[in-house]
Design a protein around this motif. Structure first.
Motif, short mmCIF file in Angstrom:
data_model
loop_
_atom_site.label_atom_id
_atom_site.label_comp_id
_atom_site.label_asym_id
_atom_site.label_seq_id
_atom_site.Cartn_x
_atom_site.Cartn_y
_atom_site.Cartn_z
N TYR A 168 59.20 -9.32 -25.08
CA TYR A 168 58.06 -8.85 -25.57
C TYR A 168 58.00 -7.48 -26.27
N GLY A 169 58.96 -7.10 -26.74
CA GLY A 169 59.23 -5.54 -27.44
C GLY A 169 58.33 -4.58 -26.97
N LEU A 170 57.51 -4.08 -27.55
CA LEU A 170 56.66 -3.21 -27.20
C LEU A 170 55.47 -3.45 -26.35
N ALA A 171 55.15 -4.84 -26.02
CA ALA A 171 54.01 -5.40 -25.38
C ALA A 171 54.40 -5.38 -23.86
N ILE A 172 54.69 -4.29 -23.36
CA ILE A 172 55.19 -4.40 -21.84
C ILE A 172 53.90 -4.15 -20.87
N PRO A 173 53.68 -5.43 -20.44
CA PRO A 173 52.36 -5.27 -19.42
C PRO A 173 52.45 -4.24 -18.15
N ASN A 174 51.19 -3.70 -17.90
CA ASN A 174 51.17 -2.78 -17.12
C ASN A 174 50.94 -2.92 -15.58
N SER A 175 49.60 -3.91 -15.67
CA SER A 175 49.09 -4.75 -14.27
C SER A 175 48.12 -5.77 -14.55
N PHE A 176 47.86 -6.52 -13.44
CA PHE A 176 46.48 -7.44 -13.53
C PHE A 176 45.41 -6.38 -13.69
N HIS A 177 44.42 -6.73 -14.34
CA HIS A 177 43.25 -6.07 -14.39
C HIS A 177 42.64 -5.70 -13.19
N GLN A 178 42.32 -4.41 -12.95
CA GLN A 178 41.77 -4.13 -11.34
C GLN A 178 40.44 -4.74 -11.18
N LEU A 179 39.67 -5.52 -12.15
CA LEU A 179 38.45 -6.20 -11.98
C LEU A 179 38.59 -7.75 -11.71
N ILE A 180 39.91 -8.16 -11.61
CA ILE A 180 40.12 -9.47 -11.12
C ILE A 180 39.60 -9.60 -9.67
N GLU B 296 34.04 -15.57 -9.63
CA GLU B 296 35.19 -14.75 -9.51
C GLU B 296 34.87 -13.58 -10.43
N CYS B 297 34.35 -12.58 -9.63
CA CYS B 297 33.98 -11.36 -10.15
C CYS B 297 34.62 -10.22 -9.22
N GLY B 298 35.12 -9.08 -9.88
CA GLY B 298 35.47 -7.77 -8.93
C GLY B 298 34.72 -6.88 -9.15
N GLU B 299 34.86 -5.66 -8.45
CA GLU B 299 34.40 -4.40 -8.30
C GLU B 299 35.58 -3.15 -8.27
N GLU B 300 35.08 -2.31 -8.65
CA GLU B 300 35.85 -1.20 -8.46
C GLU B 300 34.69 0.10 -8.55
N PRO B 301 35.33 1.44 -8.07
CA PRO B 301 34.27 2.37 -7.84
C PRO B 301 33.15 2.72 -8.73
N LYS B 302 33.64 2.61 -10.33
CA LYS B 302 32.79 2.88 -11.31
C LYS B 302 32.03 1.74 -11.94
N HIS B 303 32.39 0.51 -11.59
CA HIS B 303 31.93 -0.68 -12.02
C HIS B 303 31.99 -1.81 -11.66
N SER B 304 30.89 -2.47 -11.38
CA SER B 304 30.93 -4.06 -10.93
C SER B 304 30.73 -5.25 -11.85
N ASP B 305 31.71 -5.96 -12.07
CA ASP B 305 31.45 -7.23 -12.84
C ASP B 305 30.40 -8.31 -12.18
N CYS B 306 30.37 -7.97 -10.85
CA CYS B 306 29.56 -8.90 -10.23
C CYS B 306 28.01 -8.49 -10.45
N SER C 42 39.89 -12.75 -15.90
CA SER C 42 41.20 -12.86 -15.28
C SER C 42 42.04 -12.34 -16.39
N GLU C 43 42.60 -10.99 -16.38
CA GLU C 43 43.17 -10.29 -17.36
C GLU C 43 44.45 -9.65 -17.12
N LEU C 44 45.41 -9.36 -18.23
CA LEU C 44 46.42 -8.34 -17.90
C LEU C 44 46.25 -7.33 -18.70
N PHE C 45 46.30 -6.10 -18.01
CA PHE C 45 46.18 -4.84 -18.76
C PHE C 45 47.34 -4.23 -19.03
N TYR C 46 47.24 -3.30 -20.23
CA TYR C 46 48.77 -2.79 -21.12
C TYR C 46 48.29 -1.40 -20.94
#
Length: 307
Positions: free
Chosen positions: A36-48, A77-87, A94-98
Motif C-alpha cells: 500500500y505504500g503511503l496509503a496506510i489505513p488508520n481505522s474503521f470510520h467511527q460512524l460505522i 446501518e447508521c452510527g453516532e458520535e458526540p458531535k454528529h449523528s448519521d441517523c 461503511s468506510e476506512l479512515f486514513y
C-alpha cells in the motif's frame, strides 16, 4: 449439477464473511500485502453502525494479490458520535479512515473498485465511494460518486468560492461500471495557490479529468476515506417510492499511494498516462428528485470551464 454448483459458489462469494466481525488488523494486513505504500489505513470510520452486520471484511475475490476489502451497508446501518449523528442526518456508511496529511505536496493514488453487476444503487441519493476532506475545519474537497450517470468526479467548488458548485464529471457509465473492475488513478497537488494546484484522474488507463487551479481550502490537513457512504437518502425513498434502502456492496483492491508515478506504477505506464490529454468532459447535472437518468442531465463541456 455444474450450473447449480456455480450458483452456490457465486452466492458464497458475495456473502463473504457475512455476519462476522473482522478486526481492523486483518484489514490492514490485507492492504499491506498489496504493497500500500503511503496509503496506510488508520481505522474503521467511527460512524460505522455498531449494529452493522458485516460492514468491512476481507474477501478472496480480487484483481491484485489474493484478497480485496469488501464493504457492505444495509438499511438503517447508521452510527453516532458526540458531535454528529448519521441517523439524524439521513446517512449510512461503511468506510476506512486514513491519517491526515499536509497539503502542498504532489501525491499519486491507485484504487481498484468492483461494484457487482446487480449493484443496488440508491440514486438520486448521494453515494460516495472515495472522498478527500479537510479536517479542521471539516469540508469536502473531492468525491468519487456512484450516480444515475455512473462513476462521477465531484469537486466541491463552493469550498473555493467558485460559481460552478458541485459539478459532476462522468468517468464511467453504470453499464460499464457494474460487473467489472475499474482502475482509478488520482494525481494531485493539494495546494491553495491556483498556479500550483492540480488534479488528474485516469480511468482504466484513460485520462478523464485534467484540472489546474486551486485545489485546497482553509484546513491545515486533509484525509482520505473510502468504502460506501450514502447521504440524502430521503431522495431515494421519495423518488423510488420505497421505504427500505437496499443492501449495497463494493470491493476495493490494490489501494496504494506514492509521491511519484514511477513508485506507484512503472516507467512505461507512467509515460502512457502523462502523455495523454483530454479534449472534452461529460457533465452530469445531478437532480435529487429524478428517479432515473435523463438525457437532458448530460452535456459536453470544455475542460477549460471546469475551474
Amino acid at each position: 449439477m455444474k450450473k447449480l454448483l456455480g450458483i452456490v459458489v457465486l452466492g458464497l462469494l458475495w456473502c463473504g464473511n457475512a455476519y462476522s466481525e473482522t478486526k481492523f488488523s486483518e484489514i490492514k494486513k490485507a492492504l499491506k500485502e498489496d504493497n500500500y505504500g503511503l496509503a496506510i489505513p488508520n481505522s474503521f470510520h467511527q460512524l460505522i453502525s455498531p449494529k452493522a452486520k458485516n460492514p468491512v471484511s476481507v474477501s478472496d475475490f480480487s484483481i491484485i494479490g489474493k484478497t480485496s476489502i469488501r464493504f457492505e451497508v444495509n438499511h438503517g446501518e447508521c452510527g453516532e458520535e458526540p458531535k454528529h449523528s448519521d441517523c439524524d442526518t439521513d446517512r449510512e456508511r461503511s468506510e476506512l479512515f486514513y491519517k491526515s496529511k499536509s497539503p502542498k505536496k504532489e501525491i499519486w493514488y491507485r484504487f481498484y473498485i468492483y461494484l457487482p453487476k446487480d449493484f443496488n444503487s440508491v440514486a438520486p441519493a448521494k453515494m460516495s465511494l472515495i472522498q478527500f476532506s479537510t479536517l479542521d475545519p471539516f469540508a469536502t474537497l473531492v468525491m468519487f460518486n456512484q450516480t444515475h450517470a455512473g462513476l462521477t468526479f465531484n469537486r466541491h467548488f463552493a469550498l473555493h468560492g467558485d460559481s460552478n458548485e458541485n459539478t459532476y464529471i462522468v468517468l464511467k457509465p453504470n453499464e460499464e461500471l457494474f460487473g467489472s473492475w475499474t482502475e482509478i488513478i488520482f494525481n494531485s497537488n493539494w495546494h491553495p495557490d491556483p498556479a500550483k494546484g492540480f488534479m488528474k484522474v485516469w480511468i482504466d488507463g484513460k485520462l478523464k479529468v485534467d484540472f489546474k487551479g486551486r485545489s485546497y481550502g482553509k484546513g491545515k490537513k486533509f484525509s482520505l476515506r473510502y468504502g460506501l457512504y450514502a447521504s440524502y437518502l430521503k431522495n431515494y425513498r421519495l423518488s423510488q417510492g420505497k421505504e427500505i434502502h437496499p443492501q449495497r456492496i463494493i470491493h476495493f483492491d490494490g489501494v496504494k499511494a506514492e509521491k511519484t508515478c514511477k513508485k506507484l506504477l512503472n516507467k512505461e505506464i507512467c509515460q502512457s498516462l502523462t502523455s495523454q490529454t483530454v479534449s472534452k468532459y461529460l457533465k452530469f447535472e445531478h437532480d435529487g428528485n429524478n428517479k432515473k437518468l435523463y438525457d437532458k442531465e448530460l452535456s459536453i463541456i470544455d475542460p477549460s470551464t471546469f475551474r
